[in-house]
Design an enzyme around this catalytic site. Structure first.
Site, short mmCIF file in Angstrom:
data_model
loop_
_atom_site.label_atom_id
_atom_site.label_comp_id
_atom_site.label_asym_id
_atom_site.label_seq_id
_atom_site.Cartn_x
_atom_site.Cartn_y
_atom_site.Cartn_z
N CYS A 166 0.82 -1.21 0.00
CA CYS A 166 0.00 0.00 0.00
C CYS A 166 0.86 1.26 0.00
CB CYS A 166 -0.88 0.02 1.25
SG CYS A 166 -1.96 -1.39 1.35
N ARG A 207 5.09 0.63 -6.08
CA ARG A 207 4.98 -0.28 -4.94
C ARG A 207 4.03 -1.44 -5.25
NH1 ARG A 207 6.60 2.14 -0.09
NH2 ARG A 207 4.99 1.21 1.19
N TRP A 235 -2.78 -2.56 -1.80
CA TRP A 235 -2.31 -3.87 -2.24
C TRP A 235 -2.98 -4.86 -1.29
CZ3 TRP A 235 1.28 -7.68 -0.33
CH2 TRP A 235 1.72 -8.57 -1.31
N ASN A 292 -1.27 1.31 5.81
CA ASN A 292 -0.38 0.32 5.18
C ASN A 292 0.09 -0.60 6.29
OD1 ASN A 292 1.56 -1.09 3.74
ND2 ASN A 292 3.09 0.54 3.88
N GLY A 293 -0.05 -1.91 6.09
CA GLY A 293 0.37 -2.85 7.14
C GLY A 293 -0.72 -3.86 7.41
N GLU A 333 19.00 -15.62 -10.52
CA GLU A 333 18.52 -14.25 -10.74
C GLU A 333 17.93 -14.10 -12.15
OE1 GLU A 333 17.72 -11.85 -9.08
OE2 GLU A 333 17.83 -10.08 -10.35
N LYS A 359 14.13 -12.94 -12.82
CA LYS A 359 13.78 -11.78 -13.65
C LYS A 359 12.76 -12.19 -14.71
CE LYS A 359 14.72 -9.08 -11.82
NZ LYS A 359 15.45 -9.05 -10.60
N GLU A 410 9.25 -13.13 -13.12
CA GLU A 410 8.46 -12.07 -12.48
C GLU A 410 7.89 -11.06 -13.47
OE1 GLU A 410 10.34 -9.66 -9.43
OE2 GLU A 410 12.21 -9.59 -10.53
N HIS A 450 20.63 -34.61 -11.60
CA HIS A 450 19.92 -35.13 -10.41
C HIS A 450 18.42 -34.89 -10.49
CE1 HIS A 450 23.73 -36.13 -8.59
NE2 HIS A 450 24.16 -34.93 -8.97
N LYS A 500 6.89 -3.54 -4.87
CA LYS A 500 8.30 -3.13 -4.82
C LYS A 500 8.87 -3.29 -3.43
CE LYS A 500 12.08 -1.44 -6.45
NZ LYS A 500 12.87 -2.37 -7.25
#
Ligand code: AGP
Length: 613
Positions: A2, A27, A75, A101-102, A486, A490, A493, A509, A608
């Protein structure tokens, strides 16, 4: 996550709130809302989806003569991302509003209690209980009511509260969720979840700490301790980012801009810390001398996501050059296992934002256990930087794209500097090796500058060929293994292609069962000490007719024989390969995502700054 924006002053509030919210879009959010006071009444507008929809909805109200208001991007955590759950949330009278927010952990029991007292709820959110709780405590003074109400609340919150009964006052509270105040020369006061929302209006900022409450009025602000009400003297800090630094500067997306900023961001990370001639590193901000360095028995690196990948690379460097055993932990695992830390442990938290809930919890635990705690962080004044014993700022500049790029390579540069510095203090790095590595690092930004446009062009046909893929495997060994992880992160996402990174030696394996003519496999094959081993793994893929892309050293004919899809990289000091090889993978993910029409800067479901666990 948020985002909150608030303003009180002499300017018209609606454009300020909207512009501030736009700066917080990075965000991640799924609905938005605004409230302002007009002719004694609160006017509230909310809507599902992107901010553009809210703007459409309140078209014609930009010039409304209102000088106080709040805005929010939500969010979803509790309750679906719908208009009814979008903030602001009201009390029963409709005269008091809250943006938050939270997470309110005990919201269920509070809600039941309030319902029994007759409060009517109109959303499924945890936030709404706050509005009703404050209403219960209200007796003419909003700040006092907020203080009283929050005594009953468990959880994390950054809050903005407004009440029609005190038409010139905003109340802001911070507890385990970021909140910054912006102070204007003309007396206007702002509050926001992050600096970019304030930059168009002021550079003077006040960073609230946990359990602090601020009262904002036109012409003045004050901060007090949430529970005792004791006044707190806060410093105003000048933030030298300008609003332009947070814009796209002509690039199609923030992510691309940030990929191309890497020569500068890596330079900023090393500038002033590394002596080009001797390779000596100075981290005056850490206060680590020879004695302290020698007393470190163990290093624990703690982070999430991309920052965790940086930590994995850091392990290779620190063990090799500083000779100290290193453990790497995902923060959400670290915080819930039995930790064996003491004063001889150095715990390093790596976080772009400095606000990631799990990493922050790890910091607090490590500190409690007596370990020395250092943050590697990009955001000045963020919570981790204020709570750690010392901070290595990465100085990458604001990173807006949700997918981390320049922050990652700056974290790597910072870790390499830290490695050198510890190695030099402990004399585990020979002066000649320091000189060589230092010189190579100094030359890296210029090299990145020339390589970026070339890679951008070379990768284009590959991106076109692979944009329709369903899956992708990334392989690497040694310090290239975290880069494979990484690269896969990338891609998944931002393009939503399923991608996995593997240590190349692990192929046989299990994952080798996936290889067929359809499966793209990208292998990182620089000429390093495990080169021959990775080539064997690549041959295993070729034998099973996998679609191979190799990223390897310029002029390596052996690779050309294996596949004609090779991305050639300049040969640099082996330790710099993780920084260099991350770049083609960022570009490949970016280009594929653009071709697939994805929202590159704000991928679905992602935020974010992950300030809830
Ligand atoms: C990076 O591309 C991701 N979006 C994500 O994994 C991120 O690195 C992670 O959430 C950690 O964030 P931090 O560095 O701000 O702590």
């Amino acid at each position: 996550m948020c985002g909150i924006v608030g303003y009180v002053g002499s300017m018209r509030v609606v454009p300020i709130i909207l512009e501030g919210l736009k700066k917080l879009e990075y965000r991640g959010y799924d609905s938005s809302g605004i409230v302002y006071l007009y002719e004694g009444k609160l006017c509230k507008h909310r809507c599902e989806g992107k901010l553009a929809r809210l703007e459409e909805k309140i078209d014609g109200q930009r010039d409304v003569l209102s000088h106080i208001g709040l805005g929010h991007t939500r969010w979803a955590t509790h309750g679906a991302p719908t208009e009814r759950n979008a903030h602001p949330h009201c009390d029963c009278t409709g005269e008091l509003v809250v943006v938050h927010n939270g997470i309110i952990e005990n919201y269920q029991s509070l809600r039941e209690e309030l319902q029994q007292k007759g409060h009517l709820f109109s959303s499924d959110t945890d936030t709404e209980v706050l509005a009703h709780l404050i209403e219960e405590s209200l007796n003419g003074d909003l700040a006092k009511a907020v203080t009283k109400a929050l005594k009953k609340v468990h959880g994390s919150f950054a809050l903005g509260v407004m009440w029609a009964g005190q038409p010139d006052t905003l109340v802001a509270v911070r507890n385990q969720s970021p909140l910054v105040l912006g102070i204007q020369e003309g007396g206007g006061c702002l509050l926001a979840s992050d600096i970019p929302a304030l930059l168009p209006f002021t550079r003077q900022m006040v960073f609230l700490d946990d359990e602090e409450l601020a009262v904002l009025r036109p012409g003045g602000w004050e901060v007090m301790k949430l529970h005792s009400g004791r006044r707190v003297k806060k410093e105003t800090r000048t933030i030298d980012w300008n609003a332009g630094m947070a814009e796209k500067a002509g690039y199609k997306h923030f992510m691309l801009k940030e990929i191309f900023e890497q020569p500068q961001s890596v330079l900023n990370t090393i500038r002033g810390r590394l002596d080009a001639e001797s390779g000596l590193v100075r981290f005056s901000e850490l206060g680590l001398g020879r004695q302290e360095a020698e007393a470190i028995r163990r290093i624990v690196l703690v982070a999430c996501g991309t920052s965790w990948h940086a930590a994995l690379v850091g392990k290779y460097w620190l063990e090799k050059w500083a000779g100290i055993p290193v453990e790497v932990d995902i923060a959400s695992e670290f915080r819930y296992r039995r930790l064996l830390l003491d004063e001889s442990s150095l715990v390093i938290l790596i976080s772009q934002s400095g606000e990631t809930a799990d990493t922050l919890a790890g910091l607090r635990l490590a500190k409690k256990m007596g370990a020395r705690v250092i943050a590697i962080c990009n955001v000045v004044g963020s919570t981790m930087t204020r709570e750690a014993h010392g901070t290595i700022y990465t100085h990458a500049g604001p990173e807006i794209g949700v997918a981390s790029t320049k922050a990652f390579t700056s974290q790597l540069a910072a870790l390499l500097l830290l490695t050198l510095s510890l190695g030099q203090l402990k004399e585990t790095v020979a002066p000649e090796a320091s000189r060589e590595l230092g010189a190579a690092l100094v030359e890296l930004p210029a090299l990145l500058e020339t390589e970026l446009p070339r890679l951008q062009e070379e990768i284009e046909p590959l991106a076109r060929e692979y944009a329709a893929s369903r899956d992708f495997l990334y392989l690497g060994r040694g310090s290239m293994y975290p880069i494979a992880l990484e690269g896969a992160l990338k891609l998944k996402e931002i393009s939503y292609i399923h991608a996995e990174g593997y240590a190349a030696g692990e192929l046989k394996h299990g994952p080798i069962a996936l290889i067929d003519r359809e499966m793209p496999v990208l292998a990182l094959v620089p000429r390093d000490h495990v080169y021959e081993k990775v080539v064997s793994n690549v041959e295993e893929v070729r034998a099973r007719l996998g679609r191979l892309i190799v990223v390897g050293s310029k002029g390596d004919r052996a690779l050309r024989k294996i596949t004609d899809q090779a991305i050639e990289m300049p040969v640099v000091h082996q330790e710099l390969n993780p920084i260099l090889y991350a770049i083609p993978l960022q570009l490949l993910a970016y280009q594929i995502a653009v071709l697939r029409g994805c929202d590159v800067d704000q991928p679905r479901n992602l935020a974010k700054s992950v300030t809830v666990e």
